[in-house]
Design a protein around this motif. Structure first.
Motif, PDB file in Angstrom:
ATOM      1  N   TYR A  10       0.727  -1.167   0.210  1.00 58.87           N
ATOM      2  CA  TYR A  10      -0.458   0.066   0.064  1.00 58.87           C
ATOM      3  C   TYR A  10       0.754   0.953   0.025  1.00 58.87           C
ATOM      4  CZ  TYR A  10      -4.307   2.101   0.389  1.00 58.87           C
ATOM      5  OH  TYR A  10      -5.632   3.516   1.040  1.00 58.87           O
ATOM      6  N   VAL A  11       1.806   0.824   0.944  1.00 61.92           N
ATOM      7  CA  VAL A  11       2.902   2.194   0.729  1.00 61.92           C
ATOM      8  C   VAL A  11       3.241   2.296  -0.510  1.00 61.92           C
ATOM      9  CG1 VAL A  11       5.262   2.802   1.861  1.00 61.92           C
ATOM     10  CG2 VAL A  11       3.610   2.340   3.311  1.00 61.92           C
ATOM     11  N   LEU A  12       3.774   1.871  -1.250  1.00 59.44           N
ATOM     12  CA  LEU A  12       4.470   1.581  -2.069  1.00 59.44           C
ATOM     13  C   LEU A  12       3.551   2.282  -3.676  1.00 59.44           C
ATOM     14  CD1 LEU A  12       6.797  -1.715  -2.743  1.00 59.44           C
ATOM     15  CD2 LEU A  12       7.387   0.642  -2.752  1.00 59.44           C
ATOM     16  N   GLN A  13       2.177   1.460  -3.249  1.00 60.82           N
ATOM     17  CA  GLN A  13       1.185   2.710  -4.397  1.00 60.82           C
ATOM     18  C   GLN A  13       1.228   4.114  -3.782  1.00 60.82           C
ATOM     19  OE1 GLN A  13      -0.882   1.066  -6.341  1.00 60.82           O
ATOM     20  NE2 GLN A  13       0.614  -0.227  -7.120  1.00 60.82           N
ATOM     21  N   ILE A  14       1.243   4.434  -3.216  1.00 58.36           N
ATOM     22  CA  ILE A  14       0.907   6.227  -2.576  1.00 58.36           C
ATOM     23  C   ILE A  14       2.478   7.076  -2.408  1.00 58.36           C
ATOM     24  CG2 ILE A  14       0.702   7.110  -0.181  1.00 58.36           C
ATOM     25  CD1 ILE A  14      -1.137   5.158   0.884  1.00 58.36           C
ATOM     26  N   GLN A  15       3.045   6.041  -2.291  1.00 59.74           N
ATOM     27  CA  GLN A  15       4.413   6.880  -2.975  1.00 59.74           C
ATOM     28  C   GLN A  15       4.764   7.273  -4.911  1.00 59.74           C
ATOM     29  OE1 GLN A  15       8.419   4.731  -1.854  1.00 59.74           O
ATOM     30  NE2 GLN A  15       7.318   4.302  -0.285  1.00 59.74           N
ATOM     31  N   GLN A  16       3.619   6.660  -5.319  1.00 57.89           N
ATOM     32  CA  GLN A  16       3.938   7.308  -6.379  1.00 57.89           C
ATOM     33  C   GLN A  16       3.224   8.738  -7.029  1.00 57.89           C
ATOM     34  OE1 GLN A  16       1.096   4.352  -9.141  1.00 57.89           O
ATOM     35  NE2 GLN A  16       2.123   3.407  -8.411  1.00 57.89           N
ATOM     36  N   VAL A  17       2.813   8.987  -6.126  1.00 52.26           N
ATOM     37  CA  VAL A  17       2.020  10.306  -5.727  1.00 52.26           C
ATOM     38  C   VAL A  17       3.154  11.348  -4.862  1.00 52.26           C
ATOM     39  CG1 VAL A  17       0.289  10.359  -7.064  1.00 52.26           C
ATOM     40  CG2 VAL A  17       0.483   9.506  -4.308  1.00 52.26           C
ATOM     41  N   MET A  18       3.858  11.107  -3.992  1.00 48.94           N
ATOM     42  CA  MET A  18       4.024  11.584  -3.190  1.00 48.94           C
ATOM     43  C   MET A  18       5.732  10.976  -2.044  1.00 48.94           C
ATOM     44  SD  MET A  18       1.749  10.955   0.773  1.00 48.94           S
ATOM     45  CE  MET A  18       0.159  10.768  -0.461  1.00 48.94           C
ATOM     46  N   GLU A  19       5.877  11.919  -1.172  1.00 46.97           N
ATOM     47  CA  GLU A  19       7.445  11.463  -0.415  1.00 46.97           C
ATOM     48  C   GLU A  19       7.798  10.188   0.231  1.00 46.97           C
ATOM     49  OE1 GLU A  19      10.638  12.713  -1.020  1.00 46.97           O
ATOM     50  OE2 GLU A  19       9.838  14.001  -2.812  1.00 46.97           O
ATOM     51  N   PRO A  20       8.632   9.189   0.305  1.00 48.38           N
ATOM     52  CA  PRO A  20       8.664   7.374   1.347  1.00 48.38           C
ATOM     53  C   PRO A  20       8.003   8.226   2.608  1.00 48.38           C
ATOM     54  CG  PRO A  20       9.847   7.961  -0.156  1.00 48.38           C
ATOM     55  CD  PRO A  20       9.522   9.289  -0.477  1.00 48.38           C
ATOM     56  N   SER A  21       8.326   9.320   3.122  1.00 51.32           N
ATOM     57  CA  SER A  21       7.848   9.098   4.319  1.00 51.32           C
ATOM     58  C   SER A  21       6.563  10.387   4.892  1.00 51.32           C
ATOM     59  CB  SER A  21       9.222  10.622   5.576  1.00 51.32           C
ATOM     60  OG  SER A  21       8.286  11.537   4.543  1.00 51.32           O
ATOM     61  N   ALA A  22       5.676  10.656   3.772  1.00 52.86           N
ATOM     62  CA  ALA A  22       4.400  11.296   3.879  1.00 52.86           C
ATOM     63  C   ALA A  22       3.174  10.068   3.194  1.00 52.86           C
ATOM     64  CB  ALA A  22       4.314  12.388   2.692  1.00 52.86           C
ATOM     65  N   ALA A  23       4.169   9.459   2.487  1.00 57.19           N
ATOM     66  CA  ALA A  23       3.246   7.695   2.073  1.00 57.19           C
ATOM     67  C   ALA A  23       2.814   6.758   3.524  1.00 57.19           C
ATOM     68  CB  ALA A  23       3.586   6.829   0.851  1.00 57.19           C
ATOM     69  N   VAL A  24       4.104   6.408   3.905  1.00 59.56           N
ATOM     70  CA  VAL A  24       3.729   5.555   5.058  1.00 59.56           C
ATOM     71  C   VAL A  24       2.867   6.347   6.104  1.00 59.56           C
ATOM     72  CG1 VAL A  24       5.348   4.993   7.509  1.00 59.56           C
ATOM     73  CG2 VAL A  24       6.404   5.084   4.906  1.00 59.56           C
ATOM     74  N   GLN A  25       3.086   7.792   5.959  1.00 58.31           N
ATOM     75  CA  GLN A  25       2.046   8.725   7.118  1.00 58.31           C
ATOM     76  C   GLN A  25       0.302   8.426   6.595  1.00 58.31           C
ATOM     77  OE1 GLN A  25       3.448  12.179   7.985  1.00 58.31           O
ATOM     78  NE2 GLN A  25       4.739  11.703   9.108  1.00 58.31           N
ATOM     79  N   VAL A  26       0.825   8.656   5.214  1.00 60.41           N
ATOM     80  CA  VAL A  26      -0.666   8.051   5.069  1.00 60.41           C
ATOM     81  C   VAL A  26      -1.668   6.839   5.217  1.00 60.41           C
ATOM     82  CG1 VAL A  26      -2.191   8.425   2.869  1.00 60.41           C
ATOM     83  CG2 VAL A  26      -0.835  10.427   3.748  1.00 60.41           C
ATOM     84  N   ALA A  27      -0.376   6.053   5.211  1.00 58.74           N
ATOM     85  CA  ALA A  27      -1.015   4.680   4.823  1.00 58.74           C
ATOM     86  C   ALA A  27      -1.687   4.107   5.795  1.00 58.74           C
ATOM     87  CB  ALA A  27       0.442   3.594   4.132  1.00 58.74           C
TER      88      ALA A  27
END
Length: 218
Positions: A10-27
């Motif tokens: 899920y984090v990898l999917q979200i990283q397509q549109v934001m920075e890795p640290s932000a993607a983790v927080q959103v996930a």
């Protein structure tokens, strides 16, 4: 499906549109909101499973994230001053820096016996409600030109147990402004971004947050 494995993908999917640290927080936010599972729970219980319904709901919001929609609008929740506020596209997402403004008002008015406070352009009501919660002796009025925003603010006040007087009013209109009383303190987080800077703003802000709350005339 194993929760930890799903989370990584899920984090990898979200990283397509934001920075890795932000993607983790959103996930993490979405997993806890839609599945009721925190990252700590996943660490403590590596065999934790997600139901098919949980997976489906989490995957269903990915297109919205990939269109840069703020996670607060997806969950309908934003945190401000350690309190949970309902938000929608009708209101600006509360910013952490606005908490500094609230702190200054609380500090300046804490010794007044019954301060009269006015919040102009209340939006979600986060400023007015927080002031009332921390200054229970205050008489707090909040105004906004948007009827939809006031509905959100009134809902938040009711949910958080804050007695705030809300009024639909265009503060820039002299006649409407003159209908107000006098106040010990007027506080506002008004539109302050020049139209000329629109193209420099992040897409998730310009595309989804209300223009009325963002942009001021040049």
């Amino acid at each position: 499906m194993n929760a930890r494995n799903f989370f990584r993908e899920y984090v990898l999917q979200i990283q397509q549109v934001m920075e890795p640290s932000a993607a983790v927080q959103v996930a993490e936010t979405l997993l806890e909101h839609f599945a009721g599972i925190s990252r700590r729970q996943m660490i403590l219980n590596p065999d934790m499973e997600l139901t098919a319904a949980m997976v489906q709901q989490l995957e269903s919001v990915l297109p919205r994230l990939k269109q840069h929609e703020p996670v607060q609008y997806i969950t309908g929740i934003a945190w401000f001053y350690d309190m949970q506020f309902k938000v929608s596209a009708a209101v600006l997402i509360p910013r952490p820096e606005t908490e500094e403004l609230v702190e200054k008002v609380i500090d300046q008015c804490s010794n007044l016996p019954a301060p009269c406070l006015l919040d102009v352009g209340t939006g979600s009501g986060c400023i007015a409600i927080t002031l009332k919660k921390h200054l229970p002796q205050a008489l707090v009025t909040a105004v906004d030109v948007s009827k939809d925003a006031l509905h959100i603010a009134m809902h938040n006040a009711q949910q958080l147990g804050a007695e705030v007087h809300f009024k639909q009013l265009n503060f820039l209109n002299e006649g409407e402004r003159n209908s107000l009383s006098t106040y010990d303190c007027i506080v506002s987080n008004p539109p302050y971004i020049p139209e000329t800077e629109r193209e420099m703003m992040d897409e998730n802000v310009v595309r989804y947050e209300p223009e009325l709350a963002l942009f001021a005339a040049d």
